[in-house]
Structures are given as structure tokens and as C-alpha cells.
Design a protein around this motif. Structure first.
Motif, PDB file in Angstrom:
ATOM      1  N   TRP A  31      51.821  53.151  45.096  1.00 22.51           N
ATOM      2  CA  TRP A  31      51.814  54.275  44.161  1.00 22.51           C
ATOM      3  C   TRP A  31      51.789  53.765  42.716  1.00 22.51           C
ATOM      4  CZ3 TRP A  31      50.295  59.042  44.538  1.00 22.51           C
ATOM      5  CH2 TRP A  31      50.459  59.773  45.723  1.00 22.51           C
ATOM      6  N   ARG A  32      52.504  52.636  42.469  1.00 22.58           N
ATOM      7  CA  ARG A  32      52.515  52.092  41.120  1.00 22.58           C
ATOM      8  C   ARG A  32      51.126  51.609  40.730  1.00 22.58           C
ATOM      9  NH1 ARG A  32      55.944  47.235  39.051  1.00 22.58           N
ATOM     10  NH2 ARG A  32      55.324  47.311  36.851  1.00 22.58           N
ATOM     11  N   PHE A  33      50.464  50.915  41.658  1.00 21.48           N
ATOM     12  CA  PHE A  33      49.117  50.432  41.362  1.00 21.48           C
ATOM     13  C   PHE A  33      48.155  51.611  41.155  1.00 21.48           C
ATOM     14  CE2 PHE A  33      44.895  48.690  42.521  1.00 21.48           C
ATOM     15  CZ  PHE A  33      44.805  47.731  41.529  1.00 21.48           C
ATOM     16  N   PHE A  34      48.306  52.647  41.984  1.00 14.06           N
ATOM     17  CA  PHE A  34      47.503  53.882  41.818  1.00 14.06           C
ATOM     18  C   PHE A  34      47.643  54.402  40.387  1.00 14.06           C
ATOM     19  CE2 PHE A  34      48.071  58.492  41.466  1.00 14.06           C
ATOM     20  CZ  PHE A  34      46.848  58.982  41.912  1.00 14.06           C
ATOM     21  N   GLU A  35      48.886  54.482  39.908  1.00 13.75           N
ATOM     22  CA  GLU A  35      49.124  55.036  38.564  1.00 13.75           C
ATOM     23  C   GLU A  35      48.609  54.090  37.474  1.00 13.75           C
ATOM     24  OE1 GLU A  35      52.210  57.426  37.555  1.00 13.75           O
ATOM     25  OE2 GLU A  35      52.267  58.388  39.523  1.00 13.75           O
ATOM     26  N   GLN A  36      48.837  52.808  37.678  1.00 12.66           N
ATOM     27  CA  GLN A  36      48.347  51.827  36.688  1.00 12.66           C
ATOM     28  C   GLN A  36      46.844  51.941  36.520  1.00 12.66           C
ATOM     29  OE1 GLN A  36      49.530  47.922  37.930  1.00 12.66           O
ATOM     30  NE2 GLN A  36      51.609  48.083  37.057  1.00 12.66           N
ATOM     31  N   MET A  37      46.129  51.968  37.636  1.00 11.47           N
ATOM     32  CA  MET A  37      44.673  51.980  37.568  1.00 11.47           C
ATOM     33  C   MET A  37      44.175  53.299  36.978  1.00 11.47           C
ATOM     34  SD  MET A  37      42.020  50.499  40.345  1.00 11.47           S
ATOM     35  CE  MET A  37      41.867  51.824  41.513  1.00 11.47           C
ATOM     36  N   LEU A  38      44.840  54.390  37.363  1.00 13.53           N
ATOM     37  CA  LEU A  38      44.449  55.699  36.815  1.00 13.53           C
ATOM     38  C   LEU A  38      44.625  55.708  35.299  1.00 13.53           C
ATOM     39  CD1 LEU A  38      43.625  58.678  37.163  1.00 13.53           C
ATOM     40  CD2 LEU A  38      46.037  59.206  37.630  1.00 13.53           C
ATOM     41  N   TYR A  39      45.794  55.261  34.841  1.00  9.26           N
ATOM     42  CA  TYR A  39      46.082  55.344  33.405  1.00  9.26           C
ATOM     43  C   TYR A  39      45.374  54.264  32.594  1.00  9.26           C
ATOM     44  CZ  TYR A  39      49.021  59.395  33.810  1.00  9.26           C
ATOM     45  OH  TYR A  39      49.423  60.684  34.035  1.00  9.26           O
ATOM     46  N   ALA A  40      45.068  53.125  33.224  1.00 11.59           N
ATOM     47  CA  ALA A  40      44.382  52.061  32.481  1.00 11.59           C
ATOM     48  C   ALA A  40      42.885  52.321  32.386  1.00 11.59           C
ATOM     49  CB  ALA A  40      44.638  50.716  33.153  1.00 11.59           C
ATOM     50  N   VAL A  41      42.259  52.722  33.499  1.00 15.66           N
ATOM     51  CA  VAL A  41      40.794  52.808  33.484  1.00 15.66           C
ATOM     52  C   VAL A  41      40.248  54.114  34.062  1.00 15.66           C
ATOM     53  CG1 VAL A  41      40.434  50.324  33.450  1.00 15.66           C
ATOM     54  CG2 VAL A  41      40.657  51.481  35.660  1.00 15.66           C
ATOM     55  N   GLY A  42      41.129  55.046  34.390  1.00 14.74           N
ATOM     56  CA  GLY A  42      40.649  56.351  34.874  1.00 14.74           C
ATOM     57  C   GLY A  42      39.946  56.300  36.224  1.00 14.74           C
ATOM     58  N   VAL A  43      40.321  55.331  37.052  1.00 16.35           N
ATOM     59  CA  VAL A  43      39.732  55.252  38.396  1.00 16.35           C
ATOM     60  C   VAL A  43      40.803  55.623  39.429  1.00 16.35           C
ATOM     61  CG1 VAL A  43      38.676  53.753  40.136  1.00 16.35           C
ATOM     62  CG2 VAL A  43      38.046  53.507  37.720  1.00 16.35           C
ATOM     63  N   VAL A  44      40.431  56.543  40.339  1.00 11.88           N
ATOM     64  CA  VAL A  44      41.377  57.039  41.339  1.00 11.88           C
ATOM     65  C   VAL A  44      41.182  56.314  42.664  1.00 11.88           C
ATOM     66  CG1 VAL A  44      42.168  59.078  42.616  1.00 11.88           C
ATOM     67  CG2 VAL A  44      41.321  59.324  40.259  1.00 11.88           C
ATOM     68  N   CYS A  45      42.276  55.779  43.201  1.00  9.38           N
ATOM     69  CA  CYS A  45      42.264  55.236  44.565  1.00  9.38           C
ATOM     70  C   CYS A  45      43.285  56.026  45.375  1.00  9.38           C
ATOM     71  CB  CYS A  45      42.626  53.748  44.553  1.00  9.38           C
ATOM     72  SG  CYS A  45      44.296  53.436  43.925  1.00  9.38           S
ATOM     73  N   THR A  46      43.475  55.679  46.628  1.00  9.31           N
ATOM     74  CA  THR A  46      44.519  56.332  47.413  1.00  9.31           C
ATOM     75  C   THR A  46      45.600  55.306  47.733  1.00  9.31           C
ATOM     76  OG1 THR A  46      42.802  57.692  48.409  1.00  9.31           O
ATOM     77  CG2 THR A  46      44.963  57.786  49.430  1.00  9.31           C
ATOM     78  N   PRO A  47      46.857  55.600  47.384  1.00  8.40           N
ATOM     79  CA  PRO A  47      47.934  54.628  47.643  1.00  8.40           C
ATOM     80  C   PRO A  47      48.103  54.425  49.149  1.00  8.40           C
ATOM     81  CG  PRO A  47      48.665  56.449  46.232  1.00  8.40           C
ATOM     82  CD  PRO A  47      47.337  56.829  46.780  1.00  8.40           C
ATOM     83  N   GLY A  48      48.116  53.185  49.568  1.00 10.60           N
ATOM     84  CA  GLY A  48      48.176  52.876  50.988  1.00 10.60           C
ATOM     85  C   GLY A  48      49.394  53.436  51.693  1.00 10.60           C
ATOM     86  N   VAL A  49      50.531  53.473  50.996  1.00 12.26           N
ATOM     87  CA  VAL A  49      51.758  53.918  51.644  1.00 12.26           C
ATOM     88  C   VAL A  49      51.672  55.394  52.022  1.00 12.26           C
ATOM     89  CG1 VAL A  49      53.058  54.569  49.566  1.00 12.26           C
ATOM     90  CG2 VAL A  49      54.280  53.625  51.568  1.00 12.26           C
ATOM     91  N   GLY A  50      50.767  56.118  51.375  1.00 14.76           N
ATOM     92  CA  GLY A  50      50.528  57.507  51.770  1.00 14.76           C
ATOM     93  C   GLY A  50      50.039  57.626  53.203  1.00 14.76           C
ATOM     94  N   PHE A  51      49.535  56.533  53.763  1.00 11.37           N
ATOM     95  CA  PHE A  51      49.047  56.524  55.152  1.00 11.37           C
ATOM     96  C   PHE A  51      50.074  55.950  56.123  1.00 11.37           C
ATOM     97  CE2 PHE A  51      45.226  56.194  52.430  1.00 11.37           C
ATOM     98  CZ  PHE A  51      44.479  57.261  52.900  1.00 11.37           C
ATOM     99  N   GLY A  52      51.258  55.617  55.617  1.00  6.36           N
ATOM    100  CA  GLY A  52      52.282  55.080  56.520  1.00  6.36           C
ATOM    101  C   GLY A  52      52.918  53.823  55.949  1.00  6.36           C
ATOM    102  N   PRO A  53      54.073  53.443  56.522  1.00  6.95           N
ATOM    103  CA  PRO A  53      54.836  52.321  55.968  1.00  6.95           C
ATOM    104  C   PRO A  53      54.047  51.016  55.871  1.00  6.95           C
ATOM    105  CG  PRO A  53      55.886  53.230  57.976  1.00  6.95           C
ATOM    106  CD  PRO A  53      54.788  54.144  57.597  1.00  6.95           C
TER     107      PRO A  53
END
Lengths: 413, 413
Positions: free
Chosen positions: B359-381
């Protein structure tokens, strides 16, 4: 070792209309020379109106170009449709809804079937009897209906609607957790006045009962004093979910679009009685997990119904079916049948002659004159002794069916 | 007093992708000058292919005339589509199916979500981890998942798939009633070889386990030895249900059509162990009660995919996305990321740098370069420490995203 959901084993082997289709097919095979006329299943026969067709072509063209392509839509439907719904179906009746209270779906059958997922499996249910079989069968599948004893489910309260009580269900004298009401009614074609519906809302508020209100046929209401929405009754937002469908309103049986209204103030209680949970949010969670919205093209088609031309064209088609209903009602009455419904609904509920049972009358009429009806008992115990006819046929088929039945009745009764 | 289904209260407040959408919207509001590029949600961007568009226009025209109008279709889909499916998707691989074993639906999400209704609520389940959230959430809703303890559900067996085991899930050493497998895998983009899949079928047959096999991405398989269907494995018809979708195969995310295969020989057992019940019949009963078929227009669209031109056009679009996948994989690898998947699937599974949480990497990338990914932990531990990127974007967006990420990485790491 995967274990089966044994509640399914309590169900009759097949869905009512699948049963009828099988019997009709058997007849067709053995009587290839007879043209069968179906006044049985409630499917429409008139084409989509021109405005809807234009909207669908336009939507298909949008899908052909990357710039206007639509992929996943919101699971609860596009705002252009939710807003048109609120503006046209509710605001003019003084009902104020927020778009988030409207869930666009692929037809009322899905939502009336699935809605039970958000409430406990052992809530007691109440149904007017006769009734649309999905209400019962979907509750059998999750165990909520209980067990079948002499044709009745143990956890279901049957509220008989027959000629004897003028098809007005009596309010239960005890608490029932969930009540299914469908008005204009399928199968009887009868309606509830505002005064009668008020009694139900009052009962629901007093008993914390959830009303599941199926208004799929509201577009057929002709009389001014019949409510189109349960939310016309004060307090209904705290006790009722309403289901709407474009299937019969605009001939969308093959297009697949409808919607469900779950007001924000509607709640159900936790077992310990300590927490009131908003059902709107649970259904949003259910839909976003198990549904991906209905086709963009279908949603554009639905929105077109709310344009001035769309409204006029849809009204014309409904008028056509209601003229069928009048034709059927008058012809059958002249033949001596006792006929109910058909004034504010596309269904006629006809007493079988000489009290013969409804499956037997279904078979007699099929084999004598090739006309298909729906046996009343298929809709519940109080449907015995009746059959349902629908006004959705083509005019010439309705006329031909009445001619055949008339000759048959004169020659045999 | 209507009681709520309290299993819903155990769920996180919203569905993963709804969560992401909310975070992205918040970013957009606060950064109106930044053009956001989404490589997050798995939605397609290329338009429907011309053959499909033509078929849809033709179907819409049919709906405009009473003689060719289509109302209710069969709940399980039209035979023209079921037969095209069998002839094209299965027969060439030596798999023989009967049309009654194919259930056309409005997309794989509905059926993977609803399939649990036909088996007991307390069957134990097994899932590869990470996993498509619908498998878990739909089981939580009916109580089957049990209770949440430290991020894991008590009645769920998690089968980790990580770089450490080459993303090959280990066969459980004990009996599990139902196992969800998705190959090519969402989210990791990895595949199972025929030899690995054979082990699962063997396990399922030995343990009477029901395999729920999601093959929604099979069209992306490039290597010859990767199975497209679980029924390529002998014995699978006795233990597996397979889900297919046109969403990714042909860009149908807004059109809504897919199908589920339930072979006649597939059974589940009653609690007393005395009766084996065919699941095909139960699902037929479920669908005919709670579903009314998907749009006729969508079914005609799906059938068009199986024409020679349709096949060619669909293949071209898939090739386009797979070139995106290659572009992403190569660029990210060059930047120093550890990248998995993307060779036989439209998904790339990327290790976050320096082990920061997803989730942290998701937010970093969104706020740094405006690119959206999906945080892996959203799919399970076991998804922690990874993010998912999809290859479904437009080429220029993929290129731009790689340019932005490249600059960001060079400047900060």
C-alpha cells in the motif's frame, strides 16, 4: 469432500416455467399441425421502440472506438441512468432519492432472487399466495423457507388472495420478519389501493418487518389512485426495498435491465438487537463483490425510455397490451368465465370452469385448442382453481385464442 | 423483526478496487494538473473488434421488429452460443462437452461469486494466495470463510505463491473441500504447467475435492505446453467447474458475457455420505430461479468472436496487450525491479523495492508520478511486498508510465 447444499434437494425438480415449456414441447411434437398460441409465460412480443433502438446503435458505435469505449461500469449502474430514474420515476410523485439508493441491475429476477443474502438465513417470511415462484424458491435454496409439509413451507406465512377476499391479503396477526408484496400483482393482475398499502407500511414499522416490494408492473397502472411506488406511503423508506424492471415496461426481457431501490434509512438488526445495520451499504458490498453491472448498451437503452419520444413510444406499446387485456377480459367474461385482474396489470386471473384443478385445465386447453395458460397452483396453494393469462401476445393471437376457446367452450360445456 | 446477515459485518468496508478508486479520486482532486495513468484495475482499453460491432448492430436491428424480436432467452444461454463455445474452445483440445454442460452468464464475477450457493455453507476452502478477492469475500458473506484472525480466515487454507516457491502452490497435506485455482493467474500473471495441474486433479479425485477453476485469461497463453482448460487433464470432469469470460478475451468488460462449465459427471455428497448429487442440475436450478440470461445482443456479440474474422481480430488485440506486457516487463526489469508474470498473462507481478509494503508503494508511485498499480496485499497476505500492473492500457500510456517511473526511480533510489 465437497458437501452439497441439501436445501436444493427440497425443491421441485424444475422451475415452474421450465415445466410448462416441457409440456408444451411434448404437445408440439405430437401435434405438429397445430399452431400453439402462448398466453402462458409473461414474455413480451412487441419490438423495442425506435428511440431505444437508436440509443443502442449509438452505444454499440461508442464501443467501436477507443475514445468512446466503455469497459467496466460502476457495479451499481451509470449515473446517467440512476439520475434519469430518480427524475422520472420518483421525483414527480414527490419521492426524493439519492443516486446511491438506486442499484441498476440486469433484471428484477436477479435481485429479488439474491436480496435474501443480506439478511439472516432464518428470518421468517410472508408471501401473498399465489405468488411469483422466485420469492419462495430462492428462500428454499438458503434454508429460509424451512421444510415442505403438505405443499406449504414451514417458515413461510401464506397470505391467501382469492376471489373470496377480493384478492386483498390480510395483515398478519403476528410478527413476520420479511414480507414479499408484488403490486400490480403477478399472477392475479390485481392491485392494492393506497389505503391498503398504508396498512402494510404501518404493520412493517410496528413490527420491524422488511417489505420486499416488487413493482415490476407499475407502468400498467391505469387508475389514478393506485400507488406506483411503495415510497408514496410515508415511512416506507424505513421498511421497504422496491424492485423495478424494464422488462415489461419497455420490452426489455431480452435486453436485461432493471433496478432496485434501497433507501439509506432502511436497516435490519443484529441478533443481539444492539445494532441497526443499513441495508443499502450491505447490498452495495454484495453487488460490488458478485456483480459487474449490466451491459453498457442495455443501460443506454434504458436511459432512452426517459426521453420525451421514448416515453411516448413506451406508452403506446403498453396501451397495445392493455387493449389485449381488455379483449381477453371481455371475451372470457362473455363465455361465462369468472375473470379478475387485467385492468391495471397485464395479467388476467381466470377461475377454471366447474372447479377443475388448474394443471388439468391447462392440459385440457392445450390439447383441445393449442392455447397455453399458466396453472394457478404453480404460483402457490391459493392459486388452485385458477389459471393465469397474459396480455403480452400479438393482437391477432389474442383474437385467435379467444375464437378457439369460445368454440371449445360452446361445444363442450 | 428482520435480522441482518452478520457475516457481512466481518468484511472490510469496501471491495479492494472501490478502495483504490477512492484513493485515486482523492489524488486527482488534490492534483488536478497531473494526468493519472492507471495500470491498476484490470480493465481493457481497446475497442470491440469490427466483427463483434457488426454482430451487435445486427442483433439490435432484430430487436426492432416483431418478427425477429428476442424476449426471454434460455437462462443458460442460447444454443447458437453454447454450440460455438464447445466447437471452438473445447473440441479442438479433445474435450467433449454437451451444450447442457455450458452455462452462459453475464461475466465470470457473477458465477464465481454465486457458485458457492450450491454447496454447503461450511465446506472448507483452499485458495492460492494472493488471490482474486471475490473468491474470499463471497465465502465470507455466507459464513463459509469463518472468522478473521490476524488477516486470515479460519476456514480458509492459504496456499502461498511467492517468488520463493516459483509461484507454484503446494498441494495440501490434508483434505480440503473446495479449492479455487485461477490460471493464468490473477494477480501474479504466472501459469501452471500441465504436470502441475495434473497433481491438482489427482489430489481432488483422491480427496473428493471440488476445484473451482477460473480460466478467464486463457486467451493470453502463448506457450504451447500450458493447459487452456482444466478438462485437458483426464479425470477433471469429475472434480472441476471451469469459469471462462469474454471480458479480457474480447474486451467485453462493458458488454457482460462469459460462461461456466459444469460437467454432468461432477457431483457433491450429502452430509450423511449416502447420496452423490450432480452439481450441473443444481446450478441449472439456481440459474433458472435467480437469473434470466444475459442480453441477447451480448450473446450475439460473443458468438461473433468465433467467426474466422472475429478470431483474427481478437487475436490481434491480445497481441497488442501482450506487446504492452513485454514493454512493461523489459522496462521495469531494466530499472532494477524484480518482475514476474506477463509472459502468458496480461498481469505483471512486481516486487516492491527495498521490501516496502505494497500500500505504501502504491501511494508513493501515485503521488510521485501519477501511475496507479494495485497493492499486492489487497489480494491476500502473500501479496505483501508486491504490486500488480496490468497490460491492458493504451500503448502510449504504458510508454509514458514507464518513462515517469524510470525517472522517479533514477532520482530517488
Amino acid at each position: 469432500m465437497a458437501l452439497v447444499n441439501e436445501h436444493f434437494l427440497k425443491l421441485s425438480d424444475s422451475y415452474l416455467f421450465a415445466d410448462i415449456a416441457r409440456k408444451v414441447n411434448a404437445f408440439k411434437v405430437s401435434h405438429p399441425q397445430m399452431r400453439v398460441i402462448s398466453l402462458g409465460i409473461g414474455d413480451v412480443t412487441q419490438p423495442l421502440c425506435p428511440t431505444v433502438v437508436d440509443a443502442m446503435h449509438k452505444a454499440v458505435d461508442e464501443m467501436a472506438s477507443a475514445d468512446t469505449f466503455h469497459g467496466y461500469g460502476p457495479e451499481h449502474g451509470y449515473d446517467f441512468l440512476r439520475e434519469a430514474i430518480i427524475k422520472n420515476d420518483f421525483a414527480p410523485r414527490g419521492i426524493h432519492l439519492d443516486p446511491s439508493e438506486v442499484f441498476v441491475n440486469d433484471g428484477a429476477k436477479s435481485d429479488t432472487g439474491n436480496i435474501g443474502e443480506i439478511v439472516r438465513w432464518d428470518n421468517s417470511i410472508g408471501v401473498t399466495d399465489p405468488i411469483y415462484p422466485v420469492y419462495i424458491d430462492s428462500n428454499v435454496m438458503c434454508g429460509r423457507a424451512g421444510v415442505l409439509e403438505n405443499g406449504r413451507w414451514s417458515n413461510v406465512n401464506y397470505l391467501p388472495c382469492t376471489a373470496e377476499n377480493g384478492f386483498v391479503p390480510q395483515i398478519p396477526d403476528h410478527r413476520v420478519d420479511m414480507i414479499y408484496l408484488c403490486y400490480p400483482n403477478n399472477p392475479t393482475g390485481t392491485v392494492l389501493s393506497k389505503a391498503e398499502l398504508k396498512k402494510w407500511v404501518k404493520y412493517a414499522l410496528a413490527n420491524d418487518t422488511l417489505i420486499l416490494y416488487d413493482a415490476a408492473y407499475e407502468a400498467y397502472i391505469q387508475d389514478a389512485d393506485i400507488p406506483h411506488s411503495i415510497y408514496e406511503i410515508r415511512g416506507a423508506k424505513q421498511c421497504a426495498i422496491e424492485f423495478r424492471s424494464y422488462s415489461k415496461t419497455a420490452g426489455f426481457t431480452g435486453v436485461r435491465c432493471g433496478y432496485t431501490v434501497i433507501p439509506k434509512e432502511l436497516t435490519a438488526v443484529t441478533l443481539d438487537g444492539k445494532q441497526r445495520v443499513p441495508l443499502n451499504h450491505l447490498w452495495e458490498r454484495r453487488q460490488s463483490t458478485k456483480f459487474n453491472g449490466t451491459s453498457y448498451i442495455s443501460q443506454r437503452a434504458a436511459a432512452a425510455i426517459y426521453t420525451p419520444e421514448g416515453k411516448r413510444q413506451v406508452r403506446d406499446t403498453i396501451a397495445y397490451y392493455m387493449q389485449n387485456a381488455e379483449l381477453l377480459r371481455e371475451s372470457l367474461t362473455q363465455m361465462g368465465f369468472e375473470v379478475f385482474g387485467g385492468r391495471n396489470a397485464p395479467y388476467l386471473w381466470v377461475k377454471t370452469p366447474h372447479g377443475i384443478d388448474s394443471w388439468r385445465f391447462f392440459e385440457q386447453m392445450l390439447y383441445a385448442v393449442g392455447v397455453v395458460c399458466t396453472p394457478g397452483v404453480g404460483f402457490g396453494p391459493s392459486g388452485e382453481g385458477y389459471v393465469r393469462l397474459t396480455a403480452f401476445g400479438k393482437r391477432e393471437d389474442c383474437e385467435e385464442a379467444m375464437r378457439r376457446i369460445g368454440e371449445w367452450i360452446r361445444s363442450t360445456h
